[in-house]
Write a protein that holds these residues in place. Structure first.
Motif, PDB file in Angstrom:
ATOM      1  N   SER A   1      -0.207   5.628   4.919  1.00  0.00           N
ATOM      2  CA  SER A   1      -0.086   6.525   3.733  1.00  0.00           C
ATOM      3  C   SER A   1       1.488   6.835   3.584  1.00  0.00           C
ATOM      4  O   SER A   1       1.806   7.053   2.275  1.00  0.00           O
ATOM      5  CB  SER A   1      -0.587   7.928   3.797  1.00  0.00           C
ATOM      6  OG  SER A   1      -0.111   8.396   5.167  1.00  0.00           O
ATOM      7  N   TYR A   2       2.427   6.428   4.412  1.00  0.00           N
ATOM      8  CA  TYR A   2       3.845   6.771   4.339  1.00  0.00           C
ATOM      9  C   TYR A   2       4.539   5.137   3.860  1.00  0.00           C
ATOM     10  O   TYR A   2       5.714   5.223   3.729  1.00  0.00           O
ATOM     11  CB  TYR A   2       4.554   7.104   5.617  1.00  0.00           C
ATOM     12  CG  TYR A   2       3.907   8.154   6.149  1.00  0.00           C
ATOM     13  CD1 TYR A   2       4.721   9.369   5.697  1.00  0.00           C
ATOM     14  CD2 TYR A   2       3.007   8.344   7.026  1.00  0.00           C
ATOM     15  CE1 TYR A   2       4.208  10.704   6.117  1.00  0.00           C
ATOM     16  CE2 TYR A   2       2.590   9.715   7.489  1.00  0.00           C
ATOM     17  CZ  TYR A   2       3.142  11.020   7.091  1.00  0.00           C
ATOM     18  OH  TYR A   2       2.769  12.182   7.391  1.00  0.00           O
ATOM     19  N   SER A   3       3.707   4.279   3.505  1.00  0.00           N
ATOM     20  CA  SER A   3       4.282   3.212   3.063  1.00  0.00           C
ATOM     21  C   SER A   3       4.898   3.376   1.550  1.00  0.00           C
ATOM     22  O   SER A   3       4.212   3.889   0.699  1.00  0.00           O
ATOM     23  CB  SER A   3       3.231   1.944   3.011  1.00  0.00           C
ATOM     24  OG  SER A   3       2.615   1.677   4.165  1.00  0.00           O
ATOM     25  N   GLY A   4       6.099   2.780   1.369  1.00  0.00           N
ATOM     26  CA  GLY A   4       6.452   2.767   0.124  1.00  0.00           C
ATOM     27  C   GLY A   4       6.234   1.698  -0.764  1.00  0.00           C
ATOM     28  O   GLY A   4       5.229   0.954  -0.521  1.00  0.00           O
ATOM     29  N   THR A   5       7.148   1.483  -1.788  1.00  0.00           N
ATOM     30  CA  THR A   5       6.815   0.582  -2.827  1.00  0.00           C
ATOM     31  C   THR A   5       7.704  -0.705  -2.573  1.00  0.00           C
ATOM     32  O   THR A   5       7.588  -1.611  -3.512  1.00  0.00           O
ATOM     33  CB  THR A   5       6.906   1.124  -4.283  1.00  0.00           C
ATOM     34  OG1 THR A   5       8.198   1.531  -4.459  1.00  0.00           O
ATOM     35  CG2 THR A   5       6.135   2.203  -4.428  1.00  0.00           C
ATOM     36  N   GLY A   6       8.456  -0.802  -1.517  1.00  0.00           N
ATOM     37  CA  GLY A   6       9.259  -2.053  -1.387  1.00  0.00           C
ATOM     38  C   GLY A   6       8.769  -3.285  -0.791  1.00  0.00           C
ATOM     39  O   GLY A   6       9.239  -4.134  -0.759  1.00  0.00           O
TER      40      GLY A   6
ATOM     41  N   CYS B   1       5.760  -3.693   4.386  1.00  0.00           N
ATOM     42  CA  CYS B   1       4.618  -3.233   5.125  1.00  0.00           C
ATOM     43  C   CYS B   1       3.882  -3.887   6.090  1.00  0.00           C
ATOM     44  O   CYS B   1       3.544  -5.027   5.834  1.00  0.00           O
ATOM     45  CB  CYS B   1       3.747  -2.510   4.047  1.00  0.00           C
ATOM     46  SG  CYS B   1       4.371  -1.306   2.791  1.00  0.00           S
TER      47      CYS B   1
END
Length: 69
Positions: A15-20, A23
Motif C-alpha cells: 500500500s506504500y507503493s508510489g506511482t513511479g 514496485c
C-alpha cells in the motif's frame, strides 16, 4: 529441486507503493516461501525467499536498516 506452481496466484503490491512504477509484488499463498516479482513484468521471472528471510528483510526495511540502498 521442486518447481513452484504460481498460475492463478494472488499477487499484491504494498500500500506504500508510489506511482513511479518501481514496485514489486509478493504472493502470500505459498506455504514456506514468499515469491516476489517485478510489477512491470508480470509474466517474467520471480524470486523466491524463505519466510524467515523475508520477515527479516521486511523488519529491516521498517526499521530503516541497511536493506535500503
Amino acid at each position: 529441486m521442486s518447481t513452484l506452481k504460481l498460475h492463478g496466484t494472488a499477487w499484491r503490491k504494498s500500500s506504500y507503493s508510489g506511482t513511479g512504477g518501481n514496485c514489486i509484488e509478493v504472493a502470500d499463498s505459498t506455504p514456506g516461501v514468499i515469491p516476489v516479482r517485478d510489477s512491470k513484468d508480470r509474466i517474467g521471472p520471480h524470486l523466491t525467499f524463505g519466510t524467515a528471510a523475508w520477515a527479516a528483510f521486511v523488519d529491516d526495511v521498517k526499521n530503516g536498516g541497511a536493506a535500503i540502498g
